[in-house]
Design an enzyme around this catalytic site. Structure first.
Site, PDB file in Angstrom:
ATOM      1  N   HIS A 172       1.374   0.693   5.889  1.00  0.00           N
ATOM      2  CA  HIS A 172       2.169  -0.532   5.786  1.00  0.00           C
ATOM      3  C   HIS A 172       2.590  -1.032   7.169  1.00  0.00           C
ATOM      4  O   HIS A 172       2.525  -2.229   7.450  1.00  0.00           O
ATOM      5  CB  HIS A 172       3.404  -0.313   4.905  1.00  0.00           C
ATOM      6  CG  HIS A 172       3.102  -0.346   3.449  1.00  0.00           C
ATOM      7  ND1 HIS A 172       2.937  -1.509   2.757  1.00  0.00           N
ATOM      8  CD2 HIS A 172       2.922   0.654   2.557  1.00  0.00           C
ATOM      9  CE1 HIS A 172       2.673  -1.239   1.495  1.00  0.00           C
ATOM     10  NE2 HIS A 172       2.663   0.063   1.344  1.00  0.00           N
ATOM     11  N   SER A 191       5.821  -7.126  -2.062  1.00  0.00           N
ATOM     12  CA  SER A 191       5.998  -6.960  -0.610  1.00  0.00           C
ATOM     13  C   SER A 191       5.170  -7.969   0.172  1.00  0.00           C
ATOM     14  O   SER A 191       5.659  -8.564   1.138  1.00  0.00           O
ATOM     15  CB  SER A 191       5.635  -5.538  -0.185  1.00  0.00           C
ATOM     16  OG  SER A 191       6.501  -4.614  -0.800  1.00  0.00           O
ATOM     17  N   ARG A 233       2.488  -2.555  -7.381  1.00  0.00           N
ATOM     18  CA  ARG A 233       1.295  -3.275  -6.926  1.00  0.00           C
ATOM     19  C   ARG A 233       1.193  -4.682  -7.513  1.00  0.00           C
ATOM     20  O   ARG A 233       0.101  -5.200  -7.736  1.00  0.00           O
ATOM     21  CB  ARG A 233       0.026  -2.478  -7.252  1.00  0.00           C
ATOM     22  CG  ARG A 233      -0.068  -1.161  -6.533  1.00  0.00           C
ATOM     23  CD  ARG A 233      -0.364  -1.400  -5.057  1.00  0.00           C
ATOM     24  NE  ARG A 233      -0.105  -0.204  -4.282  1.00  0.00           N
ATOM     25  CZ  ARG A 233       0.833  -0.112  -3.352  1.00  0.00           C
ATOM     26  NH1 ARG A 233       1.612  -1.120  -3.071  1.00  0.00           N
ATOM     27  NH2 ARG A 233       1.005   0.990  -2.674  1.00  0.00           N
TER      28      ARG A 233
END
Length: 170
Positions: free
Chosen positions: A52, A18, A14
Site C-alpha cells: 500500500h 481506500s 476490496r
C-alpha cells in the site's frame, strides 16, 4: 484554505474504499496526510502494508496510529487534506488490547466533530453478513456498527462503495 468537511467512505472488503478515498484526497494540493491504523502483526500484513505504501504517489505523509488515532488527528495542521484508513482496524486494535471501546469511540467522535480541512475517513461495513458465532466477534460487529453510525451522523458526505463504485448515501 480548503473547505473543512468530513467525508465518510464505507464498504466491504476490496470494495474500493481506500482507492476512492485516495482519489478524493489527491484532488487537493499536496502534501496529503495518510493516517494508517494497521499493525503488521504477521508477515502477510507487513507485505500488505508495504504494498500500500509503495502504491501511493509522492506527496503522501504516512503516520502510523494503530491506537492513538485521536492524537494523530490532533497533530494534523489546519487545512491539510487527511485520510484515515481505517476505523475498522483501529477499533479491532482497541478491542484486542482490552480498551474501553465506548470511551475510545467517544474520543474519536469528538476529534472528528470539527474537521480542520478536507478529511476523509474509511471503514468497513461489517453488518451485512450473518450473525457471528462467537461473543468476541459479535461484540466487534456491534461496536463497529455503532461507530459507523456515529461517524456517518457527523459527516458532511457518506459514500457506500460497491465493486469500486461509490453510492452517495448522504
Amino acid at each position: 484554505m480548503p473547505e473543512a468537511k468530513l467525508t465518510f467512505l464505507l464498504g466491504g472488503a476490496r470494495s474500493g474504499k481506500s482507492a476512492q478515498a485516495e482519489r478524493l484526497v489527491a484532488a487537493y494540493p499536496a502534501p496529503w496526510i495518510y493516517i494508517a491504523t494497521a499493525q503488521s502483526l504477521d508477515d502477510e500484513m507487513a507485505e500488505r502494508i508495504a504494498m500500500h505504501r509503495a502504491q501511493r504517489a509522492e506527496g503522501w505523509i504516512t503516520i502510523d496510529a494503530p491506537l492513538d488515532l485521536v492524537g494523530a488527528i490532533g497533530d494534523v495542521p489546519d487545512g491539510r487534506p487527511l485520510l484515515v484508513d481505517c476505523l475498522t482496524l483501529w477499533l479491532t486494535n482497541h478491542l484486542l488490547a482490552g480498551h474501553d471501546l465506548e470511551q475510545e469511540c467517544e474520543r474519536l467522535e469528538s476529534a472528528l466533530a470539527a474537521p480542520r480541512g478536507p478529511w476523509f475517513v474509511v471503514a468497513n461495513e461489517v453488518g451485512l453478513g450473518i450473525v457471528p458465532d462467537n461473543a468476541l466477534a459479535r461484540k466487534f460487529r456491534d461496536a463497529a456498527g455503532r461507530l459507523n453510525q456515529r461517524v456517518a451522523a457527523r459527516a458532511n458526505s457518506v459514500s457506500f462503495m460497491v465493486a469500486g463504485l461509490p453510492l452517495q448515501v448522504k
